[in-house]
Design a protein around this motif. Structure first.
Motif, PDB file in Angstrom:
ATOM      1  N   GLU A   1       0.824  -1.212   0.000  1.00 18.84           N
ATOM      2  CA  GLU A   1       0.000   0.000   0.000  1.00 18.84           C
ATOM      3  C   GLU A   1       0.860   1.264   0.000  1.00 18.84           C
ATOM      4  N   GLU A   2       1.920   1.259   0.808  1.00 20.55           N
ATOM      5  CA  GLU A   2       2.826   2.411   0.842  1.00 20.55           C
ATOM      6  C   GLU A   2       3.495   2.609  -0.511  1.00 20.55           C
ATOM      7  N   ALA A   3       3.897   1.522  -1.128  1.00 22.07           N
ATOM      8  CA  ALA A   3       4.546   1.606  -2.436  1.00 22.07           C
ATOM      9  C   ALA A   3       3.583   2.160  -3.486  1.00 22.07           C
ATOM     10  N   GLU A   4       2.323   1.743  -3.448  1.00 27.78           N
ATOM     11  CA  GLU A   4       1.338   2.261  -4.406  1.00 27.78           C
ATOM     12  C   GLU A   4       1.124   3.757  -4.230  1.00 27.78           C
ATOM     13  N   ARG A   5       0.973   4.202  -2.993  1.00 22.08           N
ATOM     14  CA  ARG A   5       0.740   5.615  -2.726  1.00 22.08           C
ATOM     15  C   ARG A   5       1.952   6.458  -3.121  1.00 22.08           C
ATOM     16  N   THR A   6       3.135   5.982  -2.783  1.00 16.55           N
ATOM     17  CA  THR A   6       4.356   6.709  -3.103  1.00 16.55           C
ATOM     18  C   THR A   6       4.588   6.744  -4.605  1.00 16.55           C
ATOM     19  N   ALA A   7       4.351   5.631  -5.276  1.00 16.75           N
ATOM     20  CA  ALA A   7       4.513   5.589  -6.730  1.00 16.75           C
ATOM     21  C   ALA A   7       3.563   6.572  -7.405  1.00 16.75           C
ATOM     22  N   ALA A   8       2.353   6.718  -6.887  1.00 15.24           N
ATOM     23  CA  ALA A   8       1.403   7.676  -7.471  1.00 15.24           C
ATOM     24  C   ALA A   8       1.937   9.102  -7.365  1.00 15.24           C
ATOM     25  N   MET A   9       2.571   9.432  -6.227  1.00 14.47           N
ATOM     26  CA  MET A   9       3.138  10.777  -6.081  1.00 14.47           C
ATOM     27  C   MET A   9       4.270  11.001  -7.081  1.00 14.47           C
ATOM     28  N   PHE A  10       5.183  10.040  -7.164  1.00 10.98           N
ATOM     29  CA  PHE A  10       6.312  10.201  -8.074  1.00 10.98           C
ATOM     30  C   PHE A  10       5.882  10.120  -9.534  1.00 10.98           C
ATOM     31  N   LYS A  11       4.873   9.307  -9.829  1.00 14.73           N
ATOM     32  CA  LYS A  11       4.354   9.235 -11.196  1.00 14.73           C
ATOM     33  C   LYS A  11       3.769  10.583 -11.610  1.00 14.73           C
ATOM     34  N   ALA A  12       3.050  11.218 -10.688  1.00 20.30           N
ATOM     35  CA  ALA A  12       2.482  12.537 -10.988  1.00 20.30           C
ATOM     36  C   ALA A  12       3.583  13.543 -11.283  1.00 20.30           C
TER      37      ALA A  12
ATOM     38  N   ALA B   1      -2.932  12.923  -6.647  1.00 23.97           N
ATOM     39  CA  ALA B   1      -1.772  12.222  -6.086  1.00 23.97           C
ATOM     40  C   ALA B   1      -1.451  12.689  -4.661  1.00 23.97           C
ATOM     41  N   GLY B   2      -2.186  13.683  -4.163  1.00 25.29           N
ATOM     42  CA  GLY B   2      -1.959  14.160  -2.802  1.00 25.29           C
ATOM     43  C   GLY B   2      -0.843  15.172  -2.678  1.00 25.29           C
ATOM     44  N   LEU B   3      -0.419  15.756  -3.802  1.00 23.24           N
ATOM     45  CA  LEU B   3       0.698  16.700  -3.780  1.00 23.24           C
ATOM     46  C   LEU B   3       0.261  18.149  -3.618  1.00 23.24           C
TER      47      LEU B   3
ATOM     48  N   TYR C   1      -3.655  27.312  -5.354  1.00 18.28           N
ATOM     49  CA  TYR C   1      -3.048  26.018  -5.055  1.00 18.28           C
ATOM     50  C   TYR C   1      -1.927  26.170  -4.043  1.00 18.28           C
ATOM     51  N   ARG C   2      -1.778  25.158  -3.187  1.00 17.80           N
ATOM     52  CA  ARG C   2      -0.699  25.058  -2.205  1.00 17.80           C
ATOM     53  C   ARG C   2      -0.128  23.651  -2.286  1.00 17.80           C
ATOM     54  N   VAL C   3       1.154  23.540  -1.984  1.00 20.39           N
ATOM     55  CA  VAL C   3       1.733  22.205  -1.829  1.00 20.39           C
ATOM     56  C   VAL C   3       1.110  21.617  -0.575  1.00 20.39           C
ATOM     57  N   ALA C   4       0.722  20.363  -0.646  1.00 20.83           N
ATOM     58  CA  ALA C   4       0.101  19.708   0.500  1.00 20.83           C
ATOM     59  C   ALA C   4       1.024  19.791   1.706  1.00 20.83           C
ATOM     60  N   PRO C   5       0.460  19.974   2.894  1.00 20.12           N
ATOM     61  CA  PRO C   5       1.268  20.125   4.098  1.00 20.12           C
ATOM     62  C   PRO C   5       2.317  19.025   4.261  1.00 20.12           C
TER      63      PRO C   5
END
Length: 119
Positions: free
Chosen positions: A30-41, A87-89, A101-105
């Motif tokens: 799950e962590e890998a999926e979430r992190t990959a989504a951020m980096f993919k974005a 992606a939560g960014l 827009y703001r960078v997510a905390p």
């Protein structure tokens, strides 16, 4: 009773990066999926540029009107900003006719810590 940790779904207005430094322990699926989504974005040059424009903008936030000149049409800018939010960014807030827009905390610090080398 399982030791598997269930990770909450990221809400665009309440974002908390998910993962420990890569050198601390292996990521869960799950962590890998979430992190990959951020980096993919961030893997798209236009999205990376938009993220950089927001992150470096005075006051920590940017109106879409101030960051739309990245060499693509306004609908394409909106599409890329949406992907960054998904992606939560980024987070956003509508004020009148403009969206800010703001960078997510803590997302930049958390991504940096995640990739930090061993001390």
């Amino acid at each position: 009773m399982s030791n598997t940790k269930v990770l909450p779904v990221l809400e665009t207005e309440d974002v908390a990066p998910c993962c420990p430094p890569l050198t601390e322990r292996p990521l869960t699926a799950e962590e890998a999926e979430r992190t990959a989504a951020m980096f993919k974005a961030l893997g798209d040059p236009v999205r990376l540029r938009l993220f950089s424009l927001v992150a470096s903008h005075e006051g920590g936030e940017a109106c879409v009107c101030d960051i739309s000149d990245v060499g693509v049409s306004q609908p394409t800018v909106s599409h890329h900003l949406k992907k960054l939010k998904e992606a939560g960014l980024l987070t956003s807030e509508r004020r009148g006719t403009w969206v800010y827009y703001r960078v997510a905390p803590s997302v930049v610090a958390a991504m940096s810590a995640m990739l930090a080398p061993l001390s």
